[in-house]
Design an enzyme around this catalytic site. Structure first.
Site, PDB file in Angstrom:
ATOM      1  N   ARG A   1       0.717  -0.906  -0.161  1.00 42.70           N
ATOM      2  CA  ARG A   1      -0.381  -0.294  -0.016  1.00 42.70           C
ATOM      3  C   ARG A   1       1.295   1.357   0.028  1.00 42.70           C
ATOM      4  O   ARG A   1       1.434   1.208   0.727  1.00 42.70           O
ATOM      5  CB  ARG A   1      -0.748  -0.036   1.199  1.00 42.70           C
ATOM      6  CG  ARG A   1      -2.372   1.294   1.779  1.00 42.70           C
ATOM      7  CD  ARG A   1      -2.498   0.851   2.300  1.00 42.70           C
ATOM      8  NE  ARG A   1      -3.197   1.930   2.422  1.00 42.70           N
ATOM      9  CZ  ARG A   1      -3.467   3.452   3.368  1.00 42.70           C
ATOM     10  NH1 ARG A   1      -2.699   3.211   4.255  1.00 42.70           N
ATOM     11  NH2 ARG A   1      -4.322   4.017   3.637  1.00 42.70           N
TER      12      ARG A   1
ATOM     13  N   HIS B   1      -3.310  10.752   0.576  1.00 41.84           N
ATOM     14  CA  HIS B   1      -2.854  10.764   1.916  1.00 41.84           C
ATOM     15  C   HIS B   1      -2.189  12.495   2.060  1.00 41.84           C
ATOM     16  O   HIS B   1      -0.519  12.137   2.487  1.00 41.84           O
ATOM     17  CB  HIS B   1      -1.635   9.180   1.754  1.00 41.84           C
ATOM     18  CG  HIS B   1      -1.974   8.983   3.319  1.00 41.84           C
ATOM     19  ND1 HIS B   1      -1.395   7.727   3.511  1.00 41.84           N
ATOM     20  CD2 HIS B   1      -0.642  10.210   4.585  1.00 41.84           C
ATOM     21  CE1 HIS B   1      -1.211   7.263   4.774  1.00 41.84           C
ATOM     22  NE2 HIS B   1      -0.710   9.023   5.422  1.00 41.84           N
TER      23      HIS B   1
ATOM     24  N   GLU C   1      -7.778   8.165   5.736  1.00 41.09           N
ATOM     25  CA  GLU C   1      -7.915   8.917   7.363  1.00 41.09           C
ATOM     26  C   GLU C   1      -8.492  10.182   7.943  1.00 41.09           C
ATOM     27  O   GLU C   1      -7.511  10.786   7.636  1.00 41.09           O
ATOM     28  CB  GLU C   1      -6.902   9.562   8.331  1.00 41.09           C
ATOM     29  CG  GLU C   1      -6.196   8.035   8.065  1.00 41.09           C
ATOM     30  CD  GLU C   1      -5.144   7.379   9.564  1.00 41.09           C
ATOM     31  OE1 GLU C   1      -4.790   8.362   9.882  1.00 41.09           O
ATOM     32  OE2 GLU C   1      -4.590   6.657   9.909  1.00 41.09           O
TER      33      GLU C   1
ATOM     34  N   ASN D   1      -7.561   1.877   9.981  1.00 40.56           N
ATOM     35  CA  ASN D   1      -5.944   2.032  10.540  1.00 40.56           C
ATOM     36  C   ASN D   1      -6.122   1.869  11.781  1.00 40.56           C
ATOM     37  O   ASN D   1      -7.342   2.377  12.175  1.00 40.56           O
ATOM     38  CB  ASN D   1      -5.220   3.257   9.803  1.00 40.56           C
ATOM     39  CG  ASN D   1      -5.479   3.442   8.375  1.00 40.56           C
ATOM     40  OD1 ASN D   1      -5.610   2.512   7.765  1.00 40.56           O
ATOM     41  ND2 ASN D   1      -4.985   4.862   8.043  1.00 40.56           N
TER      42      ASN D   1
ATOM     43  N   TYR E   1      -4.162   1.794  15.655  1.00 38.38           N
ATOM     44  CA  TYR E   1      -3.204   2.154  16.296  1.00 38.38           C
ATOM     45  C   TYR E   1      -3.362   1.686  18.150  1.00 38.38           C
ATOM     46  O   TYR E   1      -2.805   1.226  18.934  1.00 38.38           O
ATOM     47  CB  TYR E   1      -2.424   2.679  16.210  1.00 38.38           C
ATOM     48  CG  TYR E   1      -1.444   3.619  15.267  1.00 38.38           C
ATOM     49  CD1 TYR E   1      -0.249   2.685  14.910  1.00 38.38           C
ATOM     50  CD2 TYR E   1      -2.656   4.110  13.846  1.00 38.38           C
ATOM     51  CE1 TYR E   1      -0.161   3.359  13.617  1.00 38.38           C
ATOM     52  CE2 TYR E   1      -1.998   3.879  12.658  1.00 38.38           C
ATOM     53  CZ  TYR E   1      -0.630   3.539  12.356  1.00 38.38           C
ATOM     54  OH  TYR E   1       0.080   3.449  11.771  1.00 38.38           O
TER      55      TYR E   1
ATOM     56  N   GLU F   1      -3.207  -0.282   7.998  1.00 41.00           N
ATOM     57  CA  GLU F   1      -2.044   0.193   8.277  1.00 41.00           C
ATOM     58  C   GLU F   1      -2.441  -0.318  10.156  1.00 41.00           C
ATOM     59  O   GLU F   1      -3.455  -0.149  10.942  1.00 41.00           O
ATOM     60  CB  GLU F   1      -2.148   2.118   8.990  1.00 41.00           C
ATOM     61  CG  GLU F   1      -2.064   2.207   8.129  1.00 41.00           C
ATOM     62  CD  GLU F   1      -1.270   3.902   8.510  1.00 41.00           C
ATOM     63  OE1 GLU F   1      -1.797   5.244   8.927  1.00 41.00           O
ATOM     64  OE2 GLU F   1      -1.447   4.851   7.104  1.00 41.00           O
TER      65      GLU F   1
HETATM   66  C1  FCB Z   1      -1.262   7.570  10.704  1.00 36.74           C
HETATM   67  C2  FCB Z   1      -1.167   8.118   9.492  1.00 36.74           C
HETATM   68  C3  FCB Z   1       0.647   7.741   9.190  1.00 36.74           C
HETATM   69  C4  FCB Z   1       0.942   7.005   9.986  1.00 36.74           C
HETATM   70  C5  FCB Z   1       0.687   6.648  11.394  1.00 36.74           C
HETATM   71  C6  FCB Z   1       1.855   6.524  12.350  1.00 36.74           C
HETATM   72  O1  FCB Z   1      -2.479   8.442  10.985  1.00 36.74           O
HETATM   73  O2  FCB Z   1      -2.074   7.844   7.895  1.00 36.74           O
HETATM   74  O3  FCB Z   1       0.672   8.351   8.051  1.00 36.74           O
HETATM   75  O4  FCB Z   1       1.774   8.841   9.947  1.00 36.74           O
HETATM   76  O5  FCB Z   1      -0.235   7.436  11.045  1.00 36.74           O
END
Ligand code: FCB
Length: 474
Positions: free
Chosen positions: A87, A131, A176, A302, A304, A377
């Protein structure tokens, strides 16, 4: 055979379905460099990086990791890893420097060469069309809060797709929209650095409208291609059972998750979020919602971390989106405080919570129409120093990826249609407002020499891909 492929294979204890995509992700501004080459125009990030006090150490993506010149070496690294999909994002100002009118053939040729190199290596290309690097001339005309920007985006997307749709099957429109809208236009932590809550809601709406218009246009040309969008979702928990904390969780879940999922997948805005933000004058039309709610073939997630929130009067506290954060990225929510829940954190200060990923995935399956899901992500950033050989023993990243992939495995076992996983990121790169201080790569990059050295996590991930799943829990 390379060093990444040396280990012997064993049957995995936690196998993934056949055909599951094993990928890694990057984004144009974070890796390409060559900011002034090949006819590329300026983007809002070029401008933002030159604004004092916005990016740590005043760093920029001018050179980044020089992927523009080194992409054959980077595709070879992906091959060594055994990636089946990659990607990346397409830089709008490289392809259409002024964001309207004339297209830049040199820019398109770069992506055609990259795509051909990937296909040659047996790696499926997964481009994202936006992006965050809006052409600066479009911001000068008002940026994403202007409806016209959505139309310009669809025109650009259709042009790129016409050029590459014969060889690229999977397309993601916007990355995002939460960050692009709320960090870009509400807190000002990201480009273009504006602080206007009303404008940020319009930006969110027009990013989704641009997505819908783009999918419509692209599907008309190559109906067999697959289209989707990548949203950043969080698990959200109240700090306690107190009604004020539960209401804070509802608000943050509303602005982080449902504000995007509901229009995109259900064709409506969440009523409670519209009520929370009523004083900001946001009144989206039904006609726009029909466009935003285009059928999509895949949703990118995405993921985290988890947000834990308390309901407290006063200014909304910051999530760590910039070392300089002073304003809230949560339009209409000044009753919320983000609180640490005591879990271990990555080098970004983000709490590690793989159960949150399982919750996000199963919730999507339960509450939204079925659509193929991809983790577009997921990864961990640290301040890392290599040893004398230039390598990094990144056990923290390995543990993070292992735990999150186990959560994916559990979700699949419970019926979630998860079809692939792209880790963030292939290479260390420019981490937005954090400059080059945070490293997310599987591959370490020495920024002075551009030397690439796979970290221990690269070897670990190559093993997972080769075995088609995870080993016995270590
Ligand atoms: C996300 C972004 C990516 C990167 C990660 C850590 O929010 O999409 O570009 O910075 O965080």
């Amino acid at each position: 055979m390379t060093s990444l492929q040396d280990d012997t294979s064993a049957a995995p204890a936690a196998p993934f379905p056949t055909g599951f995509r094993w990928g890694a992700a990057t984004a144009a501004y974070q890796i390409e460099g060559a900011a002034g080459e090949g006819g590329r125009g300026p983007s809002i990030w070029d401008t933002f990086c030159r604004t004092p006090g916005k990016v740590l150490n005043a760093e920029t993506g001018d050179v980044a990791v020089d992927h523009y010149h080194r992409f054959p070496e980077d595709v070879a690294l992906m091959s060594d890893l055994g990636l089946t999909a990659y990607r990346f994002s397409i830089s709008w100002p490289r392809v259409q420097p002024s964001g309207a009118g004339t297209f830049n053939q040199d820019g398109l040729d770069f992506y055609r060469r990259l795509v051909d190199e990937l296909l040659e290596a047996g790696i499926e290309p997964w481009p994202t069309l936006y992006h965050w690097d809006l052409p600066q001339p479009l911001e000068d005309k008002g940026g994403w809060p202007e409806r016209e920007t959505a139309h310009r985006f669809a025109e650009y997307a259709a042009h790129v797709h016409a050029a590459l749709g014969d060889r690229v099957r999977n397309w993601m429109t916007v990355n995002e929209p939460w960050c692009a809208a709320f960090l870009g236009y509400a807190s000002g932590d990201h480009a273009p650095g504006r602080r206007d809550a009303s404008a940020s809601l319009l930006a969110a709406h027009h990013l989704m409208l641009g997505h819908g218009l783009a999918v419509e246009a692209m599907r008309a040309r190559y109906p067999d291609n697959s289209f989707g969008v990548a949203v950043n979702l969080y698990a959200v928990s109240p700090a306690s059972d107190d009604p004020a904390d539960r209401d804070a969780a509802r608000r943050v879940d509303g602005l982080q998750n449902r504000l995007f999922l509901d229009p995109l997948l259900l064709g409506r805005y969440p009523e409670d979020v519209l009520a929370d933000t009523a004083r900001l004058g946001f009144t989206p039309s039904d006609a726009d919602l029909t466009i935003i709610n285009q059928p999509i073939d895949q949703l990118g997630i995405n993921y985290y971390s988890r947000h834990t929130v308390a309901g407290t009067p006063g200014e909304a506290a910051q999530t760590a989106s910039s070392p300089f954060s002073t304003h809230s990225p949560w339009p209409g929510s000044d009753h919320v405080r983000f609180v640490p829940a005591g879990r271990p954190v990555t080098g970004m200060g983000w709490e590690i919570d793989e159960r949150g990923l399982y919750e996000v995935l199963t919730r999507l399956h339960r509450e939204y129409p079925s659509v193929a899901l991809y983790i577009t992500e997921n990864g961990a950033g640290y301040d890392e120093t290599p040893d004398d050989n230039g390598t990094v023993q990144d056990l923290g990243r390995i543990a993070y990826l292992d735990a999150h992939l186990r959560a994916c495995h559990d979700a699949i076992a419970d019926g979630v249609p998860l079809r692939g996983y792209f880790t963030w990121s292939l290479l260390d790169n420019f981490e937005w407002a954090w400059g080059y201080s945070k490293r997310f790569g599987l591959v370490h990059v020495d920024y002075a020499t551009q030397r690439r050295v796979p970290k221990d996590s690269a070897r670990w991930y190559a093993g997972v891909i080769r075995q088609g799943g995870l080993p016995e829990r270590g």
